[in-house]
Motif scaffolding. Sequence first.
Motif, PDB file in Angstrom:
ATOM      1  N   GLY A  29       0.821  -1.208   0.000  1.00 49.20           N
ATOM      2  CA  GLY A  29       0.000   0.000   0.000  1.00 49.20           C
ATOM      3  C   GLY A  29       0.853   1.254   0.000  1.00 49.20           C
ATOM      4  N   THR A  30       0.483   2.199  -0.864  1.00 48.54           N
ATOM      5  CA  THR A  30       1.156   3.496  -0.921  1.00 48.54           C
ATOM      6  C   THR A  30       0.097   4.590  -0.844  1.00 48.54           C
ATOM      7  OG1 THR A  30       1.048   3.685  -3.336  1.00 48.54           O
ATOM      8  CG2 THR A  30       2.983   2.585  -2.420  1.00 48.54           C
ATOM      9  N   SER A  31       0.545   5.813  -0.622  1.00 45.01           N
ATOM     10  CA  SER A  31      -0.389   6.929  -0.669  1.00 45.01           C
ATOM     11  C   SER A  31      -0.843   7.122  -2.112  1.00 45.01           C
ATOM     12  CB  SER A  31       0.278   8.208  -0.158  1.00 45.01           C
ATOM     13  OG  SER A  31       1.255   8.638  -1.089  1.00 45.01           O
ATOM     14  N   PRO A  32      -2.019   7.696  -2.325  1.00 46.89           N
ATOM     15  CA  PRO A  32      -2.461   7.964  -3.702  1.00 46.89           C
ATOM     16  C   PRO A  32      -1.478   8.856  -4.465  1.00 46.89           C
ATOM     17  CG  PRO A  32      -4.315   8.168  -2.204  1.00 46.89           C
ATOM     18  CD  PRO A  32      -3.074   8.019  -1.353  1.00 46.89           C
ATOM     19  N   GLU A  33      -0.877   9.829  -3.786  1.00 47.93           N
ATOM     20  CA  GLU A  33       0.078  10.723  -4.454  1.00 47.93           C
ATOM     21  C   GLU A  33       1.286   9.944  -4.958  1.00 47.93           C
ATOM     22  OE1 GLU A  33      -1.017  11.241  -1.194  1.00 47.93           O
ATOM     23  OE2 GLU A  33      -2.601  12.613  -1.799  1.00 47.93           O
ATOM     24  N   HIS A  34       1.807   9.054  -4.119  1.00 43.77           N
ATOM     25  CA  HIS A  34       2.925   8.228  -4.553  1.00 43.77           C
ATOM     26  C   HIS A  34       2.477   7.238  -5.616  1.00 43.77           C
ATOM     27  CE1 HIS A  34       5.628   8.883  -0.753  1.00 43.77           C
ATOM     28  NE2 HIS A  34       5.502   9.967  -1.488  1.00 43.77           N
ATOM     29  N   GLY A  35       1.260   6.747  -5.491  1.00 42.99           N
ATOM     30  CA  GLY A  35       0.742   5.781  -6.460  1.00 42.99           C
ATOM     31  C   GLY A  35       0.745   6.316  -7.872  1.00 42.99           C
TER      32      GLY A  35
ATOM     33  N   TRP B  92      10.438  -2.417   3.962  1.00 47.44           N
ATOM     34  CA  TRP B  92       9.639  -1.466   3.203  1.00 47.44           C
ATOM     35  C   TRP B  92       9.593  -0.160   3.985  1.00 47.44           C
ATOM     36  CZ3 TRP B  92       7.708  -2.095  -1.695  1.00 47.44           C
ATOM     37  CH2 TRP B  92       7.806  -3.371  -2.237  1.00 47.44           C
ATOM     38  N   PRO B  93       9.585   0.985   3.297  1.00 43.28           N
ATOM     39  CA  PRO B  93       9.578   2.274   4.000  1.00 43.28           C
ATOM     40  C   PRO B  93       8.341   2.427   4.894  1.00 43.28           C
ATOM     41  CG  PRO B  93       9.716   2.586   1.612  1.00 43.28           C
ATOM     42  CD  PRO B  93       9.570   1.127   1.853  1.00 43.28           C
TER      43      PRO B  93
ATOM     44  N   LEU C 106      11.412   2.372  -5.815  1.00 40.60           N
ATOM     45  CA  LEU C 106      10.638   3.606  -6.004  1.00 40.60           C
ATOM     46  C   LEU C 106       9.992   4.078  -4.705  1.00 40.60           C
ATOM     47  CD1 LEU C 106       8.921   3.082  -9.468  1.00 40.60           C
ATOM     48  CD2 LEU C 106      10.519   4.894  -8.831  1.00 40.60           C
ATOM     49  N   THR C 107       9.431   3.145  -3.935  1.00 45.49           N
ATOM     50  CA  THR C 107       8.818   3.565  -2.678  1.00 45.49           C
ATOM     51  C   THR C 107       9.865   4.115  -1.715  1.00 45.49           C
ATOM     52  OG1 THR C 107       8.865   1.321  -1.748  1.00 45.49           O
ATOM     53  CG2 THR C 107       6.829   2.002  -2.854  1.00 45.49           C
ATOM     54  N   CYS C 108      11.050   3.521  -1.706  1.00 41.73           N
ATOM     55  CA  CYS C 108      12.133   4.045  -0.865  1.00 41.73           C
ATOM     56  C   CYS C 108      12.519   5.448  -1.313  1.00 41.73           C
ATOM     57  CB  CYS C 108      13.351   3.129  -0.908  1.00 41.73           C
ATOM     58  SG  CYS C 108      13.144   1.589   0.010  1.00 41.73           S
ATOM     59  N   ARG C 109      12.669   5.626  -2.619  1.00 47.17           N
ATOM     60  CA  ARG C 109      13.061   6.944  -3.123  1.00 47.17           C
ATOM     61  C   ARG C 109      12.020   8.004  -2.773  1.00 47.17           C
ATOM     62  NH1 ARG C 109      15.405   8.834  -8.843  1.00 47.17           N
ATOM     63  NH2 ARG C 109      15.053  11.036  -8.513  1.00 47.17           N
ATOM     64  N   LEU C 110      10.752   7.693  -2.998  1.00 48.25           N
ATOM     65  CA  LEU C 110       9.692   8.655  -2.712  1.00 48.25           C
ATOM     66  C   LEU C 110       9.585   8.968  -1.222  1.00 48.25           C
ATOM     67  CD1 LEU C 110       7.005   7.355  -5.204  1.00 48.25           C
ATOM     68  CD2 LEU C 110       8.200   9.555  -5.312  1.00 48.25           C
ATOM     69  N   ALA C 111       9.916   7.998  -0.379  1.00 47.56           N
ATOM     70  CA  ALA C 111       9.844   8.194   1.073  1.00 47.56           C
ATOM     71  C   ALA C 111      11.115   8.825   1.637  1.00 47.56           C
ATOM     72  CB  ALA C 111       9.589   6.853   1.761  1.00 47.56           C
TER      73      ALA C 111
ATOM     74  N   SER D 206      16.999  -1.135   2.369  1.00 48.86           N
ATOM     75  CA  SER D 206      17.666  -2.004   3.334  1.00 48.86           C
ATOM     76  C   SER D 206      17.181  -3.426   3.129  1.00 48.86           C
ATOM     77  CB  SER D 206      17.324  -1.534   4.761  1.00 48.86           C
ATOM     78  OG  SER D 206      17.848  -2.420   5.706  1.00 48.86           O
ATOM     79  N   TRP D 207      18.130  -4.354   2.992  1.00 49.46           N
ATOM     80  CA  TRP D 207      17.771  -5.753   2.833  1.00 49.46           C
ATOM     81  C   TRP D 207      18.812  -6.637   3.479  1.00 49.46           C
ATOM     82  CZ3 TRP D 207      19.233  -2.612  -1.176  1.00 49.46           C
ATOM     83  CH2 TRP D 207      20.436  -2.916  -1.797  1.00 49.46           C
ATOM     84  N   SER D 208      18.449  -7.886   3.693  1.00 49.90           N
ATOM     85  CA  SER D 208      19.329  -8.870   4.294  1.00 49.90           C
ATOM     86  C   SER D 208      19.335 -10.105   3.405  1.00 49.90           C
ATOM     87  CB  SER D 208      18.833  -9.225   5.687  1.00 49.90           C
ATOM     88  OG  SER D 208      19.566 -10.326   6.194  1.00 49.90           O
TER      89      SER D 208
END
Length: 138
Positions: A31-37, A71-72, A121-126, A131-133
């Motif tokens: 789920g993302t915000s509509p603006e980010h969507g 996830w952000p 993209l979600t990381c960039r927008l946020a 970050s991953w393992s």
Amino acid sequence: MYLPTAPPHESPARLAIPAELSAGLGYDAVGTSPEHGERIMDWLPRVGCVFADDERWWWIVPSGSHIGVTWPPSTSYAVGARLADPSWTRALLRSRVARPRLIHRPEGDSPYTPPIPLYFLTCRLAGSTPSWSLGAGI
């Protein structure tokens, strides 16, 4: 006073992808915000099923797309694409809001948005650092 979100025998509502699309990998939702969507929709080379309501855009991804990544905080991750309300007050508000509806249907037979480009993209927008393992989920 305790007011449950749903009776114990009921599970949270699940986003239903169109029956003719193959979801052989299972599916979750991001789920993302509509603006980010709207921005994500413009930037991704391939977009799978996307659902929207007044509060979130929900991107269908293969099951387990949360394993090993963070996830952000501006996103929501719904395992099994089950959208649960976090409290009874939210459930009361949700009753006045329309259920998520399908706003984008992919051209092919796969319902999935590729999770790696969506994650970056979600990381960039946020403004978050990805970050991953590598050892997670093995």
